[in-house]
Enzyme design. Structure first.
Site, mmCIF file in Angstrom:
data_model
loop_
_atom_site.group_PDB
_atom_site.id
_atom_site.type_symbol
_atom_site.label_atom_id
_atom_site.label_comp_id
_atom_site.label_asym_id
_atom_site.label_seq_id
_atom_site.Cartn_x
_atom_site.Cartn_y
_atom_site.Cartn_z
ATOM 1 N N GLY A 152 -4.875 -5.033 -8.594
ATOM 2 C CA GLY A 152 -5.709 -5.782 -8.176
ATOM 3 C C GLY A 152 -5.316 -6.803 -7.379
ATOM 4 N N HIS A 184 -1.132 -12.266 14.553
ATOM 5 C CA HIS A 184 -0.413 -12.866 15.502
ATOM 6 C C HIS A 184 0.686 -13.301 15.751
ATOM 7 C CE1 HIS A 184 -4.915 -13.575 15.793
ATOM 8 N NE2 HIS A 184 -4.859 -13.571 14.464
ATOM 9 N N ASN A 208 -12.308 -0.683 -5.561
ATOM 10 C CA ASN A 208 -13.152 -0.863 -6.457
ATOM 11 C C ASN A 208 -13.613 -2.900 -5.435
ATOM 12 O OD1 ASN A 208 -14.209 -2.852 -8.382
ATOM 13 N ND2 ASN A 208 -12.737 -1.713 -10.367
ATOM 14 N N ARG A 213 11.018 0.282 -9.769
ATOM 15 C CA ARG A 213 11.979 1.328 -10.352
ATOM 16 C C ARG A 213 11.529 2.552 -10.059
ATOM 17 N NH1 ARG A 213 8.565 3.411 -14.487
ATOM 18 N NH2 ARG A 213 6.792 1.899 -15.065
ATOM 19 N N ALA A 238 -0.117 -6.316 -9.089
ATOM 20 C CA ALA A 238 -1.025 -6.723 -8.866
ATOM 21 C C ALA A 238 -0.656 -7.887 -8.121
ATOM 22 C CB ALA A 238 -1.862 -7.102 -9.979
#
Length: 200
Positions: free
Chosen positions: A151, A113, A83, A192, A169
């Site tokens: 997301g 780094h 997306n 789970r 998300a």
């Protein structure tokens, strides 16, 4: 070992070596074209993705805007949806399997780094030199078949997300996630097991 070999081996490398500057310039030119295309110009987008990525399967959708570093280290399977507003820092390989969903604002970071400041600076570097000062290395990321990355997820260098797993998300994935799990949080933890019938 040349700088590209060092990079792919996870060793310190010179990210300003000519080969990486070429990769960056090529990727930015292709991304400028890609992100300027209208949503429905899927054939034109496919042509650019084939030039940008190291390999790409069938039925792949990457929404605009999309950002990556080199492009050539991105390997995507078939039936993959990425997306909008995703960032793939592909200094090392990013391997995405088949049947994968990647939601908006996902960030995949292969480059990193040293944490200890004495190791982070280049040997012999001093501020007055005005030269690049930071040591860089990169570790690959793998997203297995059938994953769903929610997301705003951040995946850190060297991480593998096992097939069939879901990352909630906003999670930050700092370590490998086994197959067929739901993992959430910062750092992401398995909450789970799922997909008892799933076969990779």
């Amino acid at each position: 070992m040349n700088e590209l070999e060092k990079c792919l081996a996870g060793k310190y490398y010179d990210c300003h070596d000519e080969i990486f500057l070429q990769y960056k310039n090529n990727a930015r030119n292709l991304l400028a074209q890609y992100n300027a295309l209208p949503y429905d110009q899927t054939e034109e987008k496919r042509v650019i993705l084939q030039k940008l990525c190291g390999s790409i399967g069938d039925n792949v959708s990457i929404a605009s805007p999309f950002i990556c570093d080199y492009g050539c280290n991105i390997h995507i399977g078939s039936n993959v949806s990425v997306n909008m507003n995703c960032t793939f820092v592909d200094c090392n390989k990013i391997i995405i399997g088949n049947n994968v969903l990647i939601a908006s604002n996902v960030q995949l970071y292969t480059a990193t780094h040293p944490v200890d400041i004495k190791d982070r600076f280049m040997p012999g570097w001093y501020p007055e030199s005005k030269k690049y000062f930071c040591q860089t290395y990169a570790l690959p990321i793998t997203i297995g078949n059938g994953c769903w990355i929610g997301g705003g997820v951040i995946v850190l260098p060297g991480v593998t997300v096992g097939g069939g797993s879901v990352i909630g998300a906003g999670s930050v994935v700092t370590k490998n996630i086994p197959a067929n799990c739901v993992a959430v949080g910062n750092p992401a933890r398995v909450i789970r097991r799922i997909n008892k019938e799933f076969v990779q």
